[in-house]
Design an enzyme around this catalytic site. Sequence first.
Site, PDB file in Angstrom:
ATOM      1  N   ASP A   4       4.252   0.837  -3.826  1.00 50.87           N
ATOM      2  CA  ASP A   4       3.508   1.467  -2.737  1.00 50.87           C
ATOM      3  C   ASP A   4       2.230   2.152  -3.229  1.00 50.87           C
ATOM      4  O   ASP A   4       2.182   2.696  -4.332  1.00 50.87           O
ATOM      5  CB  ASP A   4       4.434   2.484  -2.054  1.00 50.87           C
ATOM      6  N   GLU A  41       0.687  -5.724   1.795  1.00 48.87           N
ATOM      7  CA  GLU A  41       0.314  -4.745   2.818  1.00 48.87           C
ATOM      8  C   GLU A  41      -1.044  -4.135   2.484  1.00 48.87           C
ATOM      9  O   GLU A  41      -1.287  -3.711   1.355  1.00 48.87           O
ATOM     10  CB  GLU A  41       1.367  -3.641   2.930  1.00 48.87           C
ATOM     11  N   LYS A  67       3.380  15.071   6.457  1.00 49.81           N
ATOM     12  CA  LYS A  67       4.600  14.740   5.734  1.00 49.81           C
ATOM     13  C   LYS A  67       5.791  15.562   6.228  1.00 49.81           C
ATOM     14  O   LYS A  67       5.697  16.768   6.406  1.00 49.81           O
ATOM     15  CB  LYS A  67       4.401  14.992   4.232  1.00 49.81           C
TER      16      LYS A  67
END
EC number: 5.1.2.7
Length: 481
Positions: free
Chosen positions: A161, A266, A308
């Site tokens: 990621d 992605e 977050k």
Amino acid sequence: MVLKVFKDHFGRGYEVYEKSYREKDSLSFFLTKEEEGKILVVAGEKAPEGLSFFKKQRAEGVSFFFCERNHENLEVLRKYFPDLKPVRAGLRASFGTGDRLGITTPAHVRALKDSGLFPIFAQQSVRENERTGRTWRDVLDDATWGVFQEGYSEGFGADADHVKRPEDLVSAAREGFTMFTIDPSDHVRNLSKLTEKERNEKFEEILRKERIDRIYLGKKYSVLGEKIEFDEKNLRDAALVYYDAIAHVDMMYQILKDETPDFDFEVSVDETETPTSPLFHIFVVEELRRRGVEFTNLALRFIGEWEKGIDYKGDLAQFEREIKMHAEIARMFEGYKISLHSGSDKFSVYPAFASATGGLFHVKTAGTSYLEAVKVISMVNPELFREIYRCTLDHFEEDRKSYHISADLSKVPEVEKVKDEDLPGLFEDINVRQLIHVTYGSVLKDASLKERLFKTLEQNEELFYETVAKHIKRHVDLLEG
């Protein structure tokens, strides 16, 4: 038969994870736990090729090989059971469960195994690995051992990621990751910092490289009845924001293609100050397609605040209108899903997001599982929790710098004044949630805190798994409607 023999002869010293039991080629494989930790046991006439074991014992004619849970032994398991290797999600609705501790996957399996969402059990960012001291191999192996422990065999993915550098991309590919999220935020321009004169000058620089005006000017689209057309001003602004970023994505894509033939890709353009307009969305897709970049997911910057560890802050009705537009654009171009970053705990938006996208979505979570783990500490080891809490306060100002949050330390309770039984209730406070969410690296770099945190969770394993699973399942249920 094999498990019964093992329990009859070794049962006092070992707890067996019965769901892990598998058989192949006259061999039996299962996980056990002893005081020192978890052990792989292989039963059969002789050990499989490549297996390393530290002890061999026989009982009732069966040889039991006691093995460490290391990479080499996991590679042996993967040869026998290919479902322990990650695979692509493709265009299936998918859900990522980042695990900063490396011991949470069994909980994630329980939350997702009966859902219609394809799980990405191995998911960490470069930033998370740097703060936890882990490697891509650690992330994938830890998740795979968790998958094996739970007896899960339906397939899972592995997402490297927020990758910015080619070397991180290559190392993740070589470890077997199947999904790669490119973060080109260092190459995204912030329009608000440019004057009109500067915008025009920089656009001229782009045009000297490539006459994209000849490609886009006058191009028209219809999205849910709304007419969208590229003119000189909006094309200039789209190019200023994204042209260099897309060039970086293209470069990363070409590097990845040389490393691995089949992967989910992605593109993350959510790290911009202003939300992605429908026209900007169209520009990004058109540019990626024009360059031959085959992408599976696209992460956009949506309206509102996506902080977050807490729910969405913003106009839900406006978000619903915008996600319908973006979903329609994705359907118009076909072949990719819309990805939701900072997806932890955004309960209020999940139904609209899932409905608008028609199941063509990916959602990422990570910090919320860590929060639930620390919440378990607060339930069973109040003094350790208070130490962790004090550590988070000491490091918050430094650790918060790379996160988008609004936590206010003046509003967090003094932990010494909170009764033991009230400590879990602190996790309802958005300031406390964000305080704990962003300071995980500092907590895990404290050797004493880390050791006691892991020991406490291991001693309360079922409570830990069930607490995390229940929380993740809340996400899943809302996404599945």
